[in-house]
Write a protein that holds these residues in place. Structure first.
Motif, short mmCIF file in Angstrom:
data_model
loop_
_atom_site.label_atom_id
_atom_site.label_comp_id
_atom_site.label_asym_id
_atom_site.label_seq_id
_atom_site.Cartn_x
_atom_site.Cartn_y
_atom_site.Cartn_z
N VAL A 261 -4.46 9.74 2.16
CA VAL A 261 -5.14 8.72 1.38
C VAL A 261 -4.20 7.51 1.27
O VAL A 261 -3.00 7.67 1.09
CB VAL A 261 -5.50 9.24 -0.03
CG1 VAL A 261 -6.04 8.11 -0.89
CG2 VAL A 261 -6.51 10.36 0.06
N VAL B 294 -8.86 9.78 -5.91
CA VAL B 294 -9.74 9.00 -5.04
C VAL B 294 -11.07 9.71 -4.80
O VAL B 294 -12.13 9.07 -4.75
CB VAL B 294 -9.03 8.70 -3.70
CG1 VAL B 294 -10.04 8.32 -2.63
CG2 VAL B 294 -8.02 7.59 -3.88
N ASP B 295 -11.06 11.01 -4.67
CA ASP B 295 -12.29 11.75 -4.33
C ASP B 295 -13.15 12.10 -5.54
O ASP B 295 -14.24 12.65 -5.37
CB ASP B 295 -11.93 13.04 -3.58
CG ASP B 295 -11.23 12.77 -2.26
OD1 ASP B 295 -11.69 11.88 -1.53
OD2 ASP B 295 -10.22 13.44 -1.99
N SER C 202 0.83 -1.20 0.00
CA SER C 202 0.00 0.00 0.00
C SER C 202 0.87 1.25 0.00
O SER C 202 2.04 1.20 0.39
CB SER C 202 -0.94 0.02 1.21
OG SER C 202 -0.20 0.06 2.42
N GLU D 21 -3.44 7.53 -8.58
CA GLU D 21 -4.71 6.98 -8.09
C GLU D 21 -5.14 7.68 -6.81
O GLU D 21 -6.33 7.98 -6.62
CB GLU D 21 -4.56 5.48 -7.85
CG GLU D 21 -5.84 4.82 -7.39
CD GLU D 21 -5.69 3.32 -7.16
OE1 GLU D 21 -6.61 2.73 -6.57
OE2 GLU D 21 -4.66 2.76 -7.57
N ALA D 22 -4.18 7.95 -5.92
CA ALA D 22 -4.52 8.65 -4.68
C ALA D 22 -5.07 10.04 -4.97
O ALA D 22 -5.98 10.53 -4.28
CB ALA D 22 -3.28 8.74 -3.79
N SER D 23 -4.54 10.70 -5.99
CA SER D 23 -5.01 12.05 -6.31
C SER D 23 -6.45 12.05 -6.82
O SER D 23 -7.17 13.04 -6.66
CB SER D 23 -4.10 12.69 -7.36
OG SER D 23 -4.27 12.09 -8.63
N VAL E 284 -3.77 3.85 -0.82
CA VAL E 284 -4.21 3.02 -1.95
C VAL E 284 -3.28 1.82 -2.06
O VAL E 284 -2.17 1.81 -1.53
CB VAL E 284 -4.23 3.81 -3.27
CG1 VAL E 284 -5.20 4.98 -3.19
CG2 VAL E 284 -2.82 4.33 -3.61
N ALA F 70 -5.14 5.48 -13.03
CA ALA F 70 -6.03 6.25 -12.17
C ALA F 70 -7.25 6.76 -12.92
O ALA F 70 -8.38 6.74 -12.40
CB ALA F 70 -5.26 7.41 -11.55
N SER G 13 0.66 5.47 0.99
CA SER G 13 -0.06 6.59 1.61
C SER G 13 0.46 7.89 1.04
O SER G 13 1.67 8.04 0.79
CB SER G 13 0.11 6.57 3.13
OG SER G 13 -0.50 5.42 3.70
N LYS H 229 -9.69 3.91 -13.56
CA LYS H 229 -10.37 3.52 -12.33
C LYS H 229 -11.44 4.53 -11.94
O LYS H 229 -12.42 4.18 -11.28
CB LYS H 229 -9.36 3.36 -11.19
CG LYS H 229 -8.54 2.07 -11.28
CD LYS H 229 -7.70 1.87 -10.03
CE LYS H 229 -6.97 0.53 -10.09
NZ LYS H 229 -6.18 0.28 -8.85
N ALA H 230 -11.25 5.78 -12.35
CA ALA H 230 -12.25 6.82 -12.07
C ALA H 230 -13.41 6.78 -13.06
O ALA H 230 -14.35 7.56 -12.93
CB ALA H 230 -11.59 8.20 -12.08
#
Length: 236
Positions: free
Chosen positions: A205, A193-194, A29, A189-191, A207, A74, A31, A77-78
């Protein structure tokens, strides 16, 4: 006595197994501190996308393609899909990545807590005393400073027809190495997420590492459009 010893051994093995599983989960993972801005239209679906490059990014085509591959994970996935023709994409995506090395100086902390001084420094005793890191293992070298790498990625999504910025996202973290493309993909991907919501304040975050990014699209990105917001320059 034998039964008690055997039970203690079984408990120790179980605890060790749990610690190993926890360590594996941590290694898989990532962070990061994420932020997102903009106002994605309510009810609008993600649609198709195409990458565009600034003139400076066009000078390093291979490197930019690798960054785009990392961001592609990313975006898909969005809910976005790559446009067969960049001229007909719903949104144009500008991306960038930056990796910088930093070293803490002694005066950054009054107690020099983050400074790995030499063997001769008063904090670590006389020269014959071995130096151990904060995690308890011997350090393989004698650094005067602790070097860390700051890693950051950013995306900007614009409506292709109106050129209006719709969504901006970024994520960053730091570590002891530069990382690789799988780590960069996790940061992208973390960027996102929202998405499609926004959270301008920095927030943590986590992932999962998603493996190898997909192969580059054969479609060349659209040329840069004058007046667009610049993306963060790619890492050198």
């Amino acid at each position: 006595m034998f039964t008690l010893t055997r039970r203690l051994a079984m408990v120790s093995l179980s605890a060790a197994a749990l610690m190993a599983l926890s360590a594996c989960g941590t290694l898989n993972s990532v962070s990061a501190d994420a932020q997102s801005f903009g106002s994605w239209p309510a009810g609008r679906q993600p649609g198709t996308y195409a990458f565009e490059r600034l003139p400076s990014q066009q000078q390093n085509g291979d490197g930019q393609s690798r960054i785009e591959d990392a961001a592609r994970v990313a975006l898909e996935k969005a809910g976005f899909t790559a446009a067969p023709d960049a001229r007909n994409a719903d949104v144009m995506v500008s991306i960038g990545a930056r990796i910088s090395r930093s070293a803490s100086a002694p005066w950054d902390d009054p107690l020099w807590w983050r400074w790995n001084g030499s063997y001769f420094h008063w904090r670590y005793g006389p020269a014959w005393r071995p130096y151990y890191s904060r995690w308890g293992y011997p350090y393989p070298m004698d650094p005067m400073m602790e070097r860390r790498y700051d890693r950051e990625v950013a995306l900007l999504l614009r409506d292709r027809k109106t050129n209006e910025p719709l969504y901006e996202a970024r994520a960053s973290n730091d570590g002891l190495t530069e990382g690789d493309l799988s780590l960069m993909a996790a940061l992208f991907e973390a960027s996102m997420v929202d998405f499609p919501q926004t959270r301008p304040e920095p927030h943590r975050v986590t992932v999962q590492l998603g493996g190898t990014p997909p192969a580059s699209s054969a479609l060349a990105p659209a040329p840069a459009t004058p007046g667009t917001a610049p993306a963060t320059p790619p890492a050198k």
